[in-house]
Every structure is written in C-alpha cells, then in structure tokens.
Design an enzyme around this catalytic site. Structure first.
Site, mmCIF file in Angstrom:
data_model
loop_
_atom_site.group_PDB
_atom_site.id
_atom_site.type_symbol
_atom_site.label_atom_id
_atom_site.label_comp_id
_atom_site.label_asym_id
_atom_site.label_seq_id
_atom_site.Cartn_x
_atom_site.Cartn_y
_atom_site.Cartn_z
ATOM 1 N N LYS A 121 51.552 34.796 32.393
ATOM 2 C CA LYS A 121 50.261 35.483 32.236
ATOM 3 C C LYS A 121 49.333 34.774 31.263
ATOM 4 O O LYS A 121 48.120 34.681 31.497
ATOM 5 C CB LYS A 121 50.487 36.927 31.764
ATOM 6 C CG LYS A 121 51.015 37.873 32.829
ATOM 7 C CD LYS A 121 51.092 39.282 32.266
ATOM 8 C CE LYS A 121 51.499 40.303 33.306
ATOM 9 N NZ LYS A 121 51.466 41.673 32.781
ATOM 10 N N ASP A 128 46.075 45.419 35.128
ATOM 11 C CA ASP A 128 46.962 46.370 34.439
ATOM 12 C C ASP A 128 46.211 47.540 33.806
ATOM 13 O O ASP A 128 46.581 48.697 33.976
ATOM 14 C CB ASP A 128 47.791 45.659 33.369
ATOM 15 C CG ASP A 128 48.922 44.835 33.952
ATOM 16 O OD1 ASP A 128 49.356 45.144 35.076
ATOM 17 O OD2 ASP A 128 49.363 43.886 33.284
#
Length: 260
Positions: free
Chosen positions: A44, A80
């Site tokens: 990420k 997210d």
C-alpha cells in the site's frame, strides 16, 4: 460475486507478490492489460510513489489499496475510509459531532480516523500501545484527534466520554494470540453507544459479545470489506454498482467462504 451479479465482463483473481516486488508487478499489470488491482500491506505504501496520480484519500492516508490502469495512466486510490463510512451510514450512524474512541493506530485505523475527522467527528481518542503512531495520526487533525496510551485506565477514561467505539486492532481475530487483557473499559461506555470491530472473522469477537451483553448495538467489519470492494470495482470498471442489489449475494458468499 459482485462482478457476476452485476453482469460485468471482468475476472478478479489473487496474485501473491513479495515485498520489494511491487513495481515489477505493477509493470506486469500494465503490460498484460489489467483494468486494475487491489493491494494489501506491504504494497500500500510502496504504490504511493509509483502512481502517476493519487485520489484525495490516497494522498491523505499515504496509502493505496486500489490501482486503476486506464489510458496509459496509473491512478492510485484508497477506498477503505469510504467503505467504513458507508458501513456506518447503513446502520444509521453519522460521525458528525461525535466523540469517538478508536483502538489501534495501524493502516486501517489511519484510513478510518482521518475519514472520521474529515466527516465532522468532534473528538477522536486514538489509543495505541506505541504512542508515537497515535501521535503521528493526531498531527493531521490536531484540533480533533487526541493520541492516548493503551492501558485499562486510559481506555476507561476515554470510554466514559465517547459515543462511538471502534476497534481496529487484530485482537479478537481468529488465530491471533494477542488479546485484550480486560474488556472492563466497556462498562464505562454510556448506554446505547454503538461498538464496531472491523474484524469479520470471527463474525462476533469477544469485544462485540461483551458489548452486546451490556446492551450496546454492535457491528463487525464485513460491511466495510464489501463497500470498499464495491468502490474499488466501480473505479476499475467505470460502472456504478447497485450496492443494495448485490449485498445479499456477497454476504452469502462470504459466509460460505468463512465456514458459515
């Protein structure tokens, strides 16, 4: 399951990529004509520097969980925080004006805490064993976020003033050895305060079980998992997905995959 239900002509699979091989996989994905891909840790943060452009959330979190490959451009996104907010909204919960107690300061916490701050949470207590990680989060929105140590007294003190509690730590997850020393801090929460655990396996962690015993509404992280995936697929395909229509099929598929 979402792609099949929505009738979209894409395939979604899993590829294991070792730490340090992020860029090599990205080049392969471009070469092989991927529409995009999702990424977990440790990729990420590496993808932030590899993308041609970042959406607002990826810039804020300094983490990418969704890469869109279109018209020769590499676009890094993060779904997210949006996924978590949508899960709250589905339960009729708005962060606006709330005092929130967040347990943990890892990658998931970062997305959740910063999105809560952006969305008008009045105050956010971030309790973490490594205080410096919570302090780094607090620097983003110092007027709203307070870094706190992770001990029973602090948890109890913060719970007393909170009207939403969120666990982002792995404590309570299946096959994780580290667990809460005590859940007594839940007894300090005002009556009816929602308790969320972003873990979804098991579906009901010891934290949620105890909160339910005390009369609090509870939710696990299954909704966040599904919504962030829906938002990612919308980015990949350029197609709006009817979340309400696909939700029953997705939940059924996930329950089966997780053994009920």
């Amino acid at each position: 399951t979402i792609l099949r239900h929505a009738g979209l002509p894409y395939e979604y699979g899993r590829v294991q990529v070792k730490a340090g091989d992020t860029e090599a996989f990205l080049r392969r994905a471009v070469r092989e004509g991927y529409a995009g891909f999702n990424a977990t840790m440790p990729h990420k943060t590496a993808l932030v520097k590899l993308a041609d452009e970042l959406d607002a959330d990826a810039k804020l979190y300094r983490a990418v969980n969704t890469v869109v490959l279109r018209e020769g451009k590499i676009r890094g996104c993060n779904t997210d925080g949006r996924g978590f907010l949508q899960m709250l909204a589905e339960s009729g919960i708005s962060p606006q004006g709330r005092t929130v107690l967040v347990l943990g300061a890892g990658g998931a916490a970062r997305a959740i805490v910063l999105k809560l701050a952006q969305s008008g949470a009045a105050r956010i207590f971030v309790c973490n064993r490594t205080l410096s990680r919570a302090e780094a989060l607090a620097e983003k929105f110092p007027a709203q976020i307070t870094a706190c140590p992770f001990d029973q007294q602090t948890l109890s003190d913060c719970a007393l003033f909170s009207d939403l509690l969120i666990n982002t730590t792995p404590m309570g997850m299946t096959a994780v050895a580290d667990q809460f020393d005590s859940l007594a801090f839940l007894e300090q929460l005002p009556g009816g305060v929602p308790v969320c655990d972003i873990i979804y396996s098991p579906p009901e962690t010891p934290l949620l079980c105890r909160a339910k015993e005390l009369g609090h509404p509870t939710m696990n992280g299954l909704g966040m998992l599904i919504y962030q995936a829906i938002f990612a697929l919308e980015e990949f395909t350029g197609t709006e997905i009817d979340a309400a229509a696909v939700m029953p099929s997705v939940k059924a598929a996930l329950r089966e995959a997780m053994g009920g």
